[in-house]
Scaffold this active site. Structure first.
Site, short mmCIF file in Angstrom:
data_model
loop_
_atom_site.label_atom_id
_atom_site.label_comp_id
_atom_site.label_asym_id
_atom_site.label_seq_id
_atom_site.Cartn_x
_atom_site.Cartn_y
_atom_site.Cartn_z
N LYS A 35 8.42 0.68 -29.83
CA LYS A 35 9.53 0.11 -29.06
C LYS A 35 9.09 -1.22 -28.45
O LYS A 35 7.90 -1.53 -28.41
CB LYS A 35 9.96 1.09 -27.97
CG LYS A 35 8.89 1.40 -26.94
CD LYS A 35 9.27 2.58 -26.05
CE LYS A 35 8.14 2.91 -25.09
NZ LYS A 35 8.41 4.15 -24.33
N TYR A 257 2.52 -26.20 -7.69
CA TYR A 257 3.74 -26.07 -6.89
C TYR A 257 3.44 -25.49 -5.51
O TYR A 257 2.64 -24.56 -5.37
CB TYR A 257 4.73 -25.13 -7.58
CG TYR A 257 5.52 -25.75 -8.70
CD1 TYR A 257 6.36 -26.83 -8.47
CD2 TYR A 257 5.44 -25.22 -9.98
CE1 TYR A 257 7.10 -27.39 -9.51
CE2 TYR A 257 6.18 -25.76 -11.03
CZ TYR A 257 7.01 -26.85 -10.78
OH TYR A 257 7.74 -27.37 -11.80
C1 LIG Z 1 7.10 4.84 -24.57
C2 LIG Z 1 7.05 6.28 -24.84
C3 LIG Z 1 5.87 6.87 -25.29
C4 LIG Z 1 4.57 6.12 -25.45
O1 LIG Z 1 3.91 6.03 -24.19
P1 LIG Z 1 2.46 5.36 -24.06
O2 LIG Z 1 2.10 5.58 -22.64
O3 LIG Z 1 2.64 3.90 -24.38
O4 LIG Z 1 1.58 6.04 -25.03
C5 LIG Z 1 5.91 8.22 -25.60
N1 LIG Z 1 7.04 8.94 -25.46
C6 LIG Z 1 8.19 8.39 -25.00
C7 LIG Z 1 9.41 9.24 -24.86
C8 LIG Z 1 8.22 7.06 -24.67
O5 LIG Z 1 9.37 6.53 -24.23
#
Ligand SMILES: *Cc1c(COP(=O)(O)O)cnc(C)c1O
Length: 363
Positions: A35, A257
């Site tokens: 994702k 800044y």
């Molecule tokens: C993002 C996500 C993961 C992965 O989590 P990590 O901490 O990056 O390993 C696993 N399960 C779900 C449902 C997620 O949304």
């Protein structure tokens, strides 16, 4: 020459980290979570490279379509659930799998006309075991499962949940969530899944049938503490730019800044072509390290949109055009995150679209 900022993505390191996930998964199948554009690394490139992944996890139908259009063969799971009933038609056509985590999604599927009985849908049905963000209560889960199976629309159900405190190994919350999960799914003879990266690496009792590593694939430490010695993850993204200016600045002058940072003594200030417009954290504080000629220089002055300024006092040979590593293979992103009041996930996913990704190790 164009603006020198780039994110080098080492696909072999992602492959190595994936192998580490497989090796620690107790034989469970591995969903590679890609994702948010594979946590900033490029979802299509990563998915194409991870040919041994059993599935890919995404947050939205748009992310799933991107992988499907690119010809990714493995199942793609919509971890974020379904946001509108229209998505069911696409899910059916493209063979996606989806999480259902609330009543509206359940009713949406049951009522949907184009997803007929016998479509062979795989649904990941989520239990809220204590995170209280998404998911059915234990009683609701049992009812929802029954209705899905009775509808004939669903070929398989994977019972799932998500852990709130897996990043702190041994946390009592994880134990409690596991207990609730096991109780909710005691009548479920299908597959089960609860482990993210942190749980995969530290809690074998969470592995069940599917593990869902994300951050570890990219070399990010999923724990709030240092990784155990025997676990070696390789950073996959190295974010670099170059020094575009180097100048002598007198003691007492300010940099950047707001004129907030003042030189305690005369020094050489370098300007690096990277800023928060690229995803470098705006709240990185003075002293945050960057690497120049293999040595650490300290961020000084405020991060601006396109540039940062660093003190080169301890690197006398540094000059314009030198490469600067902001984080990556030689400077852990976790160190920069800690200096910015943030976490590795946030920094990696925050690298903006104007930063070109350069892939190595794709052979
Ligand atoms: C993002 C996500 C993961 C992965 O989590 P990590 O901490 O990056 O390993 C696993 N399960 C779900 C449902 C997620 O949304």
């Amino acid at each position: 020459m164009s603006r020198p900022v780039q994110a080098r993505i080492n696909l072999e390191n992602i492959q190595y980290n994936f192998s580490t996930a497989v090796a620690h998964a107790s034989g469970a199948r591995v969903m590679a979570v890609v994702k948010a554009n594979a946590y900033g690394h490029g979802a299509v490139a990563v998915a194409r490279h991870l040919s041994r992944a059993d599935a890919f996890g995404v947050a939205s139908i748009e992310e799933a379509i991107e992988l499907n259009d690119a010809g990714v063969a493995q199942p793609v799971v919509l971890l974020g659930g379904v946001f509108a009933s229209e998505e069911w038609a696409v899910i059916g056509q493209r063979g996606f799998q989806a999480v259902i985590h609330n009543q509206a999604q359940l009713e949406g599927l049951l009522a949907h006309r184009t997803v007929a009985a016998g479509t062979g849908l795989v649904i990941w049905l989520k239990v809220d075991t204590g995170m209280h963000r998404l998911g059915f209560t234990e009683a609701e889960f049992i009812r929802a499962r029954g209705r899905l199976l009775a509808s004939g629309k669903v070929a398989k159900i994977v019972a799932m949940s998500h852990l709130a405190c897996a990043d702190e190994p041994g946390h009592s919350m994880t134990e409690g969530q596991l207990r609730r999960f096991k109780r909710a799914v005691s009548g479920h003879d299908g597959a089960k899944s609860i482990a993210n990266s942190a749980a995969l690496l530290t809690s074998p009792e969470t592995h069940f049938d599917w593990v869902r590593p994300g951050i570890m694939l990219y070399g990010g430490n999923p724990l709030v503490e240092a990784l155990p010695e025997h676990l070696n993850l390789l950073p996959a993204m190295t974010l670099t730019s170059r020094l575009v200016e180097v100048r002598e600045v007198a003691a007492g002058e300010t940099v950047g800044y707001g004129g907030q940072w003042r030189l305690p003594k005369r020094s050489r200030i370098g300007t690096v072509a990277i800023g928060y417009g690229d995803g470098y954290p705006r709240h990185a504080r003075a002293g945050t390290p960057v690497l120049v000629r293999g040595k650490r220089a300290a961020l000084v002055g405020r991060v601006s949109m396109d540039f940062i300024t660093v003190d080169l006092g301890r690197i006398p040979d540094a000059q314009v055009n030198d490469e600067v590593e902001l984080w990556g293979e030689r400077l852990p992103v976790e160190i920069v995150a800690a200096n910015a009041g943030s976490i590795n996930y946030d920094l990696l996913t925050g690298v903006s679209s104007r930063v070109p990704r350069k892939y190595a190790g794709s052979g």
